[in-house]
Design a protein around this motif. Structure first.
Motif, PDB file in Angstrom:
ATOM      1  N   PRO A  15       8.035  -3.094  24.208  1.00 43.73           N
ATOM      2  CA  PRO A  15       7.242  -4.792  23.464  1.00 43.73           C
ATOM      3  C   PRO A  15       6.524  -5.482  25.556  1.00 43.73           C
ATOM      4  CG  PRO A  15       9.207  -5.153  22.335  1.00 43.73           C
ATOM      5  CD  PRO A  15       8.747  -3.817  22.759  1.00 43.73           C
ATOM      6  N   MET A  16       7.227  -5.004  26.008  1.00 45.05           N
ATOM      7  CA  MET A  16       6.881  -5.020  27.572  1.00 45.05           C
ATOM      8  C   MET A  16       6.128  -4.535  28.499  1.00 45.05           C
ATOM      9  SD  MET A  16       9.594  -5.504  31.212  1.00 45.05           S
ATOM     10  CE  MET A  16      10.801  -4.309  31.009  1.00 45.05           C
ATOM     11  N   ILE A  17       5.602  -2.811  28.284  1.00 42.03           N
ATOM     12  CA  ILE A  17       4.477  -2.830  28.077  1.00 42.03           C
ATOM     13  C   ILE A  17       3.411  -3.016  27.946  1.00 42.03           C
ATOM     14  CG2 ILE A  17       3.389   0.077  28.125  1.00 42.03           C
ATOM     15  CD1 ILE A  17       6.057   0.933  28.396  1.00 42.03           C
ATOM     16  N   THR A  18       3.652  -3.118  26.096  1.00 43.85           N
ATOM     17  CA  THR A  18       3.125  -3.359  25.748  1.00 43.85           C
ATOM     18  C   THR A  18       1.297  -5.104  25.787  1.00 43.85           C
ATOM     19  OG1 THR A  18       3.570  -2.761  23.293  1.00 43.85           O
ATOM     20  CG2 THR A  18       1.953  -4.420  22.920  1.00 43.85           C
ATOM     21  N   PHE A  19       2.776  -6.160  26.046  1.00 48.18           N
ATOM     22  CA  PHE A  19       2.306  -7.637  26.304  1.00 48.18           C
ATOM     23  C   PHE A  19       1.485  -7.295  27.892  1.00 48.18           C
ATOM     24  CE2 PHE A  19       3.683  -8.599  22.493  1.00 48.18           C
ATOM     25  CZ  PHE A  19       5.419  -8.475  22.051  1.00 48.18           C
ATOM     26  N   VAL A  33       2.328 -15.883  21.512  1.00 50.78           N
ATOM     27  CA  VAL A  33       2.938 -14.368  21.847  1.00 50.78           C
ATOM     28  C   VAL A  33       3.000 -14.271  23.606  1.00 50.78           C
ATOM     29  CG1 VAL A  33       3.217 -12.326  21.579  1.00 50.78           C
ATOM     30  CG2 VAL A  33       2.158 -13.055  19.234  1.00 50.78           C
ATOM     31  N   LEU A  34       2.158 -14.140  24.373  1.00 52.56           N
ATOM     32  CA  LEU A  34       2.448 -14.323  25.674  1.00 52.56           C
ATOM     33  C   LEU A  34       2.422 -15.481  26.461  1.00 52.56           C
ATOM     34  CD1 LEU A  34      -1.257 -12.410  26.529  1.00 52.56           C
ATOM     35  CD2 LEU A  34       0.860 -11.186  26.181  1.00 52.56           C
ATOM     36  N   ARG A  35       2.681 -16.422  25.555  1.00 51.33           N
ATOM     37  CA  ARG A  35       3.289 -17.959  26.574  1.00 51.33           C
ATOM     38  C   ARG A  35       4.516 -17.631  26.444  1.00 51.33           C
ATOM     39  NH1 ARG A  35      -0.236 -21.389  25.487  1.00 51.33           N
ATOM     40  NH2 ARG A  35       0.161 -21.644  23.345  1.00 51.33           N
ATOM     41  N   ALA A  36       5.057 -17.471  25.394  1.00 53.40           N
ATOM     42  CA  ALA A  36       6.032 -16.486  24.911  1.00 53.40           C
ATOM     43  C   ALA A  36       7.515 -15.691  26.086  1.00 53.40           C
ATOM     44  CB  ALA A  36       7.228 -17.203  23.252  1.00 53.40           C
ATOM     45  N   ASP A  37       6.662 -14.860  25.409  1.00 51.88           N
ATOM     46  CA  ASP A  37       7.146 -13.944  26.393  1.00 51.88           C
ATOM     47  C   ASP A  37       7.003 -14.297  27.875  1.00 51.88           C
ATOM     48  OD1 ASP A  37       5.728 -10.480  27.683  1.00 51.88           O
ATOM     49  OD2 ASP A  37       7.199 -10.838  26.804  1.00 51.88           O
ATOM     50  N   MET A  38       6.685 -15.344  28.850  1.00 49.28           N
ATOM     51  CA  MET A  38       6.805 -15.091  29.856  1.00 49.28           C
ATOM     52  C   MET A  38       7.875 -16.225  30.117  1.00 49.28           C
ATOM     53  SD  MET A  38       4.526 -18.388  31.879  1.00 49.28           S
ATOM     54  CE  MET A  38       5.167 -19.948  30.798  1.00 49.28           C
ATOM     55  N   ALA A  53       5.292 -16.462  16.606  1.00 51.21           N
ATOM     56  CA  ALA A  53       3.949 -15.735  16.511  1.00 51.21           C
ATOM     57  C   ALA A  53       3.420 -14.576  17.014  1.00 51.21           C
ATOM     58  CB  ALA A  53       3.719 -16.256  18.612  1.00 51.21           C
ATOM     59  N   LEU A  54       4.117 -13.492  16.400  1.00 51.17           N
ATOM     60  CA  LEU A  54       3.786 -11.749  16.297  1.00 51.17           C
ATOM     61  C   LEU A  54       3.600 -11.547  14.897  1.00 51.17           C
ATOM     62  CD1 LEU A  54       6.602 -10.162  18.599  1.00 51.17           C
ATOM     63  CD2 LEU A  54       3.729  -9.333  18.591  1.00 51.17           C
ATOM     64  N   ARG A  55       4.671 -12.703  13.999  1.00 52.56           N
ATOM     65  CA  ARG A  55       3.572 -12.542  12.694  1.00 52.56           C
ATOM     66  C   ARG A  55       2.263 -13.436  12.680  1.00 52.56           C
ATOM     67  NH1 ARG A  55       9.457 -12.315  12.567  1.00 52.56           N
ATOM     68  NH2 ARG A  55      10.333 -10.875  10.896  1.00 52.56           N
ATOM     69  N   ALA A  82       3.461  -4.823  13.530  1.00 51.59           N
ATOM     70  CA  ALA A  82       4.287  -4.429  12.558  1.00 51.59           C
ATOM     71  C   ALA A  82       5.652  -4.709  12.926  1.00 51.59           C
ATOM     72  CB  ALA A  82       4.207  -3.662  11.707  1.00 51.59           C
ATOM     73  N   LEU A  83       5.760  -3.053  14.216  1.00 49.73           N
ATOM     74  CA  LEU A  83       6.270  -2.961  14.836  1.00 49.73           C
ATOM     75  C   LEU A  83       7.325  -3.341  16.067  1.00 49.73           C
ATOM     76  CD1 LEU A  83       9.033  -0.489  16.044  1.00 49.73           C
ATOM     77  CD2 LEU A  83       6.944   0.734  17.213  1.00 49.73           C
ATOM     78  N   LEU A  84       6.386  -4.854  17.007  1.00 50.94           N
ATOM     79  CA  LEU A  84       6.709  -4.736  17.366  1.00 50.94           C
ATOM     80  C   LEU A  84       7.275  -6.360  16.931  1.00 50.94           C
ATOM     81  CD1 LEU A  84       3.502  -5.040  19.326  1.00 50.94           C
ATOM     82  CD2 LEU A  84       5.301  -4.290  20.257  1.00 50.94           C
ATOM     83  N   THR A  85       7.022  -6.544  15.767  1.00 56.92           N
ATOM     84  CA  THR A  85       7.943  -8.034  15.124  1.00 56.92           C
ATOM     85  C   THR A  85       9.487  -7.388  15.015  1.00 56.92           C
ATOM     86  OG1 THR A  85       5.510  -8.461  14.647  1.00 56.92           O
ATOM     87  CG2 THR A  85       7.872  -9.371  13.476  1.00 56.92           C
TER      88      THR A  85
END
Ligand code: HEM
Length: 143
Positions: free
Chosen positions: A93-97, A37-42, A28-30, A116-119
């Motif tokens: 990634p945690m802070i960003t999301f 991204v946010l659902r997968a992160d959960m 999803a990041l790509r 790009a960095l998050l990926t």
């Protein structure tokens, strides 16, 4: 026996949920698909809670071989080191999301300048995560 069975089952379920969600988060990041991204992160967060809860119960709650076994196991120490490495990679990634979620809640577009960095961080987390089952299997068999 039941707590040990539950501890082992939740630990293995965490692997399925964790590996699946961090992989989907990377795709999803790509694809710049913020909602996915946010659902997968959960789900990645849910896997972390399951890993830590079931892992600590198994290591220090008397469900498996006892605390002394794991604390003197080099494989366990290596496994905890790899787990800590994933946490270190996860800080940005945690802070960003969290910021993305609050921007979306305010109806604003999230800042995606670091995609790009998050990926790359997400790829590194997958790499480290794939090592852990090998170390865990060695740990469980007394390596
Ligand atoms: C706080 C974090 C964690 C702790 C304290 C922990 C602890 C443990 C313990 C005590 C066992 C049982 C070993 C035995 O049968 O003697 C175990 C097994 C296992 N752990 Fe973890 N774990 C943690 C995180 C993880 C993570 C992140 C993974 C990700 C891949 C993982 C994968 C496994 C696997 C695959 C096994 C089964 C090994 C086998 O029986 O062959 N664990 N873990």
């Amino acid at each position: 026996m039941l707590p040990a069975i539950a501890g082992s089952a939740f630990h293995l379920l965490a692997l399925g949920i964790g590996l699946g969600s961090v992989y989907v988060r990377g795709r999803a990041l790509r694809g710049q698909d913020i909602a996915t991204v946010l659902r997968a992160d959960m789900w990645w967060g849910i896997a972390a809670v399951l890993w830590i809860g079931s892992g600590l119960a198994r290591a220090f709650g008397g469900l498996e071989k006892g605390a002394a076994y794991y604390l003197t196991s080099h494989a366990f120490q290596l496994k905890m080191g790899l787990f800590a490495a994933i946490w270190a990679l996860e800080v940005l990634p945690m802070i960003t999301f969290i910021r993305w979620r609050s921007a979306r809640a305010r109806g604003e577009a999230p800042d995606t300048s670091r995609l790009a960095l998050l990926t790359r961080l997400n790829d590194a987390e997958i790499g480290v995560l794939l090592l852990i089952p090998f170390v865990a299997a060695a740990m469980a068999r007394g390596w």
